[in-house]
Design an enzyme around this catalytic site. Structure first.
Site, short mmCIF file in Angstrom:
data_model
loop_
_atom_site.label_atom_id
_atom_site.label_comp_id
_atom_site.label_asym_id
_atom_site.label_seq_id
_atom_site.Cartn_x
_atom_site.Cartn_y
_atom_site.Cartn_z
N ASN A 27 0.85 -1.19 0.00
CA ASN A 27 0.00 0.00 0.00
C ASN A 27 0.90 1.25 0.00
O ASN A 27 1.73 1.41 0.89
CB ASN A 27 -0.88 -0.04 1.26
CG ASN A 27 -1.79 1.15 1.38
OD1 ASN A 27 -1.36 2.28 1.18
ND2 ASN A 27 -3.05 0.93 1.72
N HIS A 32 1.05 6.09 2.10
CA HIS A 32 1.82 6.99 2.96
C HIS A 32 2.99 7.66 2.26
O HIS A 32 3.56 8.60 2.79
CB HIS A 32 2.20 6.29 4.25
CG HIS A 32 0.97 6.03 5.08
ND1 HIS A 32 0.04 7.02 5.31
CD2 HIS A 32 0.49 4.91 5.64
CE1 HIS A 32 -0.95 6.50 6.01
NE2 HIS A 32 -0.71 5.23 6.22
N HIS A 50 -5.57 3.75 -1.54
CA HIS A 50 -6.90 4.08 -1.03
C HIS A 50 -7.23 5.50 -1.47
O HIS A 50 -6.61 6.45 -1.00
CB HIS A 50 -6.86 3.98 0.51
CG HIS A 50 -8.18 4.18 1.17
ND1 HIS A 50 -8.36 3.98 2.53
CD2 HIS A 50 -9.39 4.58 0.70
CE1 HIS A 50 -9.61 4.24 2.84
NE2 HIS A 50 -10.26 4.62 1.75
N ARG A 55 -9.35 8.17 -0.88
CA ARG A 55 -10.32 8.55 0.14
C ARG A 55 -11.21 9.67 -0.37
O ARG A 55 -10.80 10.46 -1.23
CB ARG A 55 -9.61 9.01 1.42
CG ARG A 55 -8.81 7.91 2.10
CD ARG A 55 -8.28 8.39 3.43
NE ARG A 55 -9.32 8.42 4.43
CZ ARG A 55 -9.48 7.52 5.40
NH1 ARG A 55 -8.63 6.52 5.52
NH2 ARG A 55 -10.47 7.61 6.25
N ARG A 94 -7.03 12.87 1.10
CA ARG A 94 -5.97 13.36 2.00
C ARG A 94 -4.58 12.84 1.61
O ARG A 94 -3.59 13.42 1.99
CB ARG A 94 -6.28 12.99 3.45
CG ARG A 94 -6.16 11.52 3.74
CD ARG A 94 -6.24 11.26 5.22
NE ARG A 94 -7.58 11.44 5.73
CZ ARG A 94 -8.04 10.80 6.82
NH1 ARG A 94 -7.25 10.01 7.49
NH2 ARG A 94 -9.27 10.97 7.22
N GLU A 129 -8.59 0.58 -2.94
CA GLU A 129 -9.39 0.57 -1.71
C GLU A 129 -10.32 1.75 -1.76
O GLU A 129 -9.87 2.87 -2.06
CB GLU A 129 -8.47 0.79 -0.51
CG GLU A 129 -8.23 -0.41 0.33
CD GLU A 129 -7.32 -0.04 1.49
OE1 GLU A 129 -7.57 0.97 2.17
OE2 GLU A 129 -6.35 -0.76 1.67
N THR A 177 -8.21 3.46 8.44
CA THR A 177 -9.42 2.63 8.50
C THR A 177 -9.50 1.96 9.87
O THR A 177 -8.55 1.32 10.31
CB THR A 177 -9.37 1.56 7.39
OG1 THR A 177 -8.95 2.19 6.18
CG2 THR A 177 -10.71 0.91 7.19
N GLU A 204 -10.79 -9.59 2.95
CA GLU A 204 -9.54 -9.19 3.59
C GLU A 204 -9.83 -9.11 5.08
O GLU A 204 -10.65 -8.30 5.52
CB GLU A 204 -9.03 -7.84 3.07
CG GLU A 204 -7.71 -7.47 3.76
CD GLU A 204 -7.16 -6.11 3.33
OE1 GLU A 204 -7.44 -5.67 2.20
OE2 GLU A 204 -6.44 -5.52 4.14
N HIS A 218 -3.68 -4.76 7.86
CA HIS A 218 -3.85 -3.60 8.73
C HIS A 218 -2.99 -3.74 9.98
O HIS A 218 -3.19 -4.66 10.76
CB HIS A 218 -5.29 -3.33 9.16
CG HIS A 218 -5.50 -1.85 9.38
ND1 HIS A 218 -5.09 -1.21 10.52
CD2 HIS A 218 -6.01 -0.89 8.57
CE1 HIS A 218 -5.36 0.07 10.40
NE2 HIS A 218 -5.90 0.31 9.24
N1 PXP Z 1 -5.91 -3.07 4.37
C1 PXP Z 1 -6.81 -2.06 4.44
C2 PXP Z 1 -8.21 -2.36 4.07
C3 PXP Z 1 -6.43 -0.78 4.85
O1 PXP Z 1 -7.35 0.21 4.92
C4 PXP Z 1 -5.08 -0.53 5.15
C5 PXP Z 1 -4.64 0.86 5.52
O2 PXP Z 1 -4.75 1.70 4.44
C6 PXP Z 1 -4.17 -1.60 5.03
C7 PXP Z 1 -4.62 -2.85 4.68
C8 PXP Z 1 -2.71 -1.42 5.32
O3 PXP Z 1 -2.55 -1.13 6.67
P1 PXP Z 1 -1.14 -0.63 7.18
O4 PXP Z 1 -0.85 0.67 6.52
O5 PXP Z 1 -1.35 -0.51 8.66
O6 PXP Z 1 -0.14 -1.69 6.80
#
Ligand code: PXP
Length: 239
Positions: A7, A10, A43, A45, A49, A70, A101, A151, A191
């Site tokens: 992902n 960030h 994601h 959003r 953001r 996402e 999330t 998931e 997550h």
């Molecule tokens: N899965 C989902 C559905 C999420 O919303 C997120 C965070 O964006 C992640 C996985 C990844 O989580 P993390 O950034 O804590 O690894």
């Protein structure tokens, strides 16, 4: 053997903190793929953001593995998904005030809405994953609503502090993975997973894919700090 999807939200969070054009999550996605990631997740959003519409459309053009969008199950984003056509969509609940999330979808309460959105996306050839807590009723309703994949939300496991609590949360995930597999749902998890707490998951063969963001970006900053500092010292040292 499970695969990793990275992902890149960030990377965009750091960019947005300055409001300029770097670092670019699209470039980060390419580097993650070169390193062996088998999927890229972003994601989009509702408040934009971090990831921007431009990122999603460039990722669609450049990602060579699987692009997983996402998003909340709202019309604006469904329309974007139908235009951009990611390989898959992960439906997540979204609150504007949350930092990230916070929990899984309540498929039991909102089944008709998720079923309708899932049908629309699947008709366009997009696989649909539901991000849900490790709860058997939510898994059953996800299956009933037409999800291809679930998931499993690993956030409560990741946040657990004591060993008994960690074990309790882990056991829920392990059981949930088995229940989903019996329904022939594909099982992903994510997550809050990091370089320490992910190791336990080798005992859950049902999980095919891990979705990890924050800990990878956080580590990338740290492992890259030494080289980045040395490169700048080389540039300023002739002055
Ligand atoms: N899965 C989902 C559905 C999420 O919303 C997120 C965070 O964006 C992640 C996985 C990844 O989580 P993390 O950034 O804590 O690894």
């Amino acid at each position: 053997m499970a695969i990793l999807s990275v992902n890149v939200d960030h990377v965009a969070t750091i960019r947005e903190a300055r409001g300029i054009d770097e670092p670019d999550p699209v470039l980060a996605a390419g580097i993650a793929e070169l390193a062996g990631a088998e999927g890229i997740i972003c994601h989009l959003r509702e408040d934009r953001r971090h990831i921007q519409d431009r990122d999603l459309s460039l990722l669609r053009k450049t990602v060579k593995t699987i692009l997983n969008l996402e998003m909340a199950a709202v019309k604006e984003l469904v329309d974007i998904a139908l235009t951009v056509k990611p390989d898959m969509v992960t439906l997540v609940p979204e609150k504007r005030e949350e930092l990230t999330t916070e929990g899984g979808l309540d498929v039991i309460r909102n089944k008709e809405e998720y079923e309708r959105v899932t049908g629309t996306l699947k008709e366009a050839g997009i696989s649909v994953s539901f991000f849900i807590d490790p709860n058997h009723d939510q898994i059953q309703e996800s299956f009933n609503a037409g999800a291809d994949i679930i998931e499993i939300h690993t956030g409560h496991y990741s946040d657990a502090k004591s060993e008994p609590e960690i074990l309790k949360e882990f056991e829920k995930i392990s059981q949930a993975a088995k229940v989903a597999k019996k329904l022939k749902l594909r099982v992903h998890a994510g997550h809050g997973l990091n370089y320490v707490n992910v190791k336990r998951f080798s005992s859950i063969p049902e999980i095919e894919e891990y979705s990890i963001g924050h800990s990878i970006i956080a580590r990338a900053v740290m492992v890259g700090m030494d080289q980045a500092t040395r490169e700048m010292i080389r540039l300023v040292s002739p002055f």
